[in-house]
Design an enzyme around this catalytic site. Structure first.
Site, PDB file in Angstrom:
ATOM      1  CG  ASN A  15      -2.241  -0.739   0.905  1.00  0.00           C
ATOM      2  OD1 ASN A  15      -2.958  -0.405  -0.030  1.00  0.00           O
ATOM      3  ND2 ASN A  15      -2.534  -1.772   1.681  1.00  0.00           N
ATOM      4  CG  MET A  91       2.329  -5.820  10.923  1.00  0.00           C
ATOM      5  SD  MET A  91       0.541  -5.825  10.565  1.00  0.00           S
ATOM      6  CE  MET A  91       0.047  -7.283  11.493  1.00  0.00           C
ATOM      7  NE  ARG A  92       5.460  -2.581  18.147  1.00  0.00           N
ATOM      8  CZ  ARG A  92       5.789  -3.401  19.132  1.00  0.00           C
ATOM      9  NH1 ARG A  92       5.938  -4.696  18.910  1.00  0.00           N
ATOM     10  NH2 ARG A  92       5.955  -2.936  20.358  1.00  0.00           N
ATOM     11  CG  ASN A 108      -5.002   1.152   9.453  1.00  0.00           C
ATOM     12  OD1 ASN A 108      -3.924   0.816   8.979  1.00  0.00           O
ATOM     13  ND2 ASN A 108      -5.871   0.275   9.918  1.00  0.00           N
ATOM     14  CG  HIS A 110      -9.260  -3.545   8.789  1.00  0.00           C
ATOM     15  ND1 HIS A 110      -8.347  -4.223   9.565  1.00  0.00           N
ATOM     16  CD2 HIS A 110     -10.397  -4.291   8.816  1.00  0.00           C
ATOM     17  CE1 HIS A 110      -8.909  -5.321  10.037  1.00  0.00           C
ATOM     18  NE2 HIS A 110     -10.148  -5.386   9.595  1.00  0.00           N
ATOM     19  CB  ALA A 174     -10.174  -3.280  -3.722  1.00  0.00           C
ATOM     20  CD  GLU A 175      -5.807  -3.959   1.391  1.00  0.00           C
ATOM     21  OE1 GLU A 175      -4.683  -3.506   1.698  1.00  0.00           O
ATOM     22  OE2 GLU A 175      -6.196  -5.084   1.758  1.00  0.00           O
TER      23      GLU A 175
END
Length: 219
Positions: A15, A91-92, A108, A110, A174-175
């Site tokens: 991304n 990843m935090r 963000n 998701h 799609a993201e």
């Protein structure tokens, strides 16, 4: 004037790459000022360097607790003049203090249609639930995980023979479409937060069709 963006990653940063490509357009309303990772071996750092971007590593293992790590990340972002923060596979879990410090300036993406399926393993959970649609969501970040005002969503059909892997690949496509769009809305001052709802300017000079649909599955 273009808004300065900081991207936080932990891995390959696909991304992030989509945002880099979008920001290469002279008309895009944001510049990427910093790509920061909590892992020195994150593959996305090389991609960012190849694009000529400033990078930084704040290794979470070097800090005794989340608060001190977050303070170090915050300092690096502010040193770079960052105005908007994008989480791209970071990843935090961030502390409430950090999140509130960037309130309505941190977003963000998701891999589900929030508020459905927050957390991990979203694709398999959607398949197991018998859903006919899955998708992805760009949202403002709040202290609670995978919550916050929704900026953009893309719906992706679930094929009868889909696996977690095949659905994941289609949703990822799609993201890569809606994250640059959502950032453009924020950086271009085309949305605002009222209460806990993101309100988008009704007179947008952009095509919003990519926010509601993604390519059909094959077969």
């Amino acid at each position: 004037m273009k808004r300065k963006v900081g991207i936080l990653i932990s891995g390959r940063g696909s991304n992030m790459s989509a945002l880099i490509e979008a920001a290469a357009d002279p008309d895009y309303p944001a510049d990427i000022a910093l790509v920061l990772s909590n892992r020195p071996d994150a593959g996305g750092l090389d991609r960012a360097r190849e694009a000529g971007l400033q990078t930084a590593v704040v290794d979470h293992k070097a800090y005794p607790d989340r608060a001190s790590f977050d303070a170090a990340v915050d300092a690096r972002l502010r040193e770079a003049g960052v105005e908007i923060v994008c989480l791209a596979g970071f990843m935090r879990l961030l502390t409430p203090g950090f999140v509130e410090g960037w309130r309505n300036r941190m977003i963000n993406i998701h891999p589900s249609l929030l508020p459905l399926f927050p957390g991990l393993h979203t694709h398999q959970r959607a398949i197991d639930a018998g859903m006919r649609l899955a998708g992805c969501t760009v949202h403002f970040v709040r202290p609670e995980m995978d919550t916050g005002p929704i900026i953009a969503q893309a719906a992706v059909p679930i094929a009868p023979n889909d696996t977690e892997e095949t659905l994941s690949k289609r949703i990822l496509s799609a993201e890569h479409r809606i994250y640059p769009l959502a950032l453009a809305l924020l950086a271009g001052n085309l949305l605002r937060v009222e209460g806990e709802r993101a309100v988008i300017d009704g007179a947008l000079p952009v095509d919003l069709s990519g926010m509601v649909a993604a390519p059909e599955f094959e077969g």
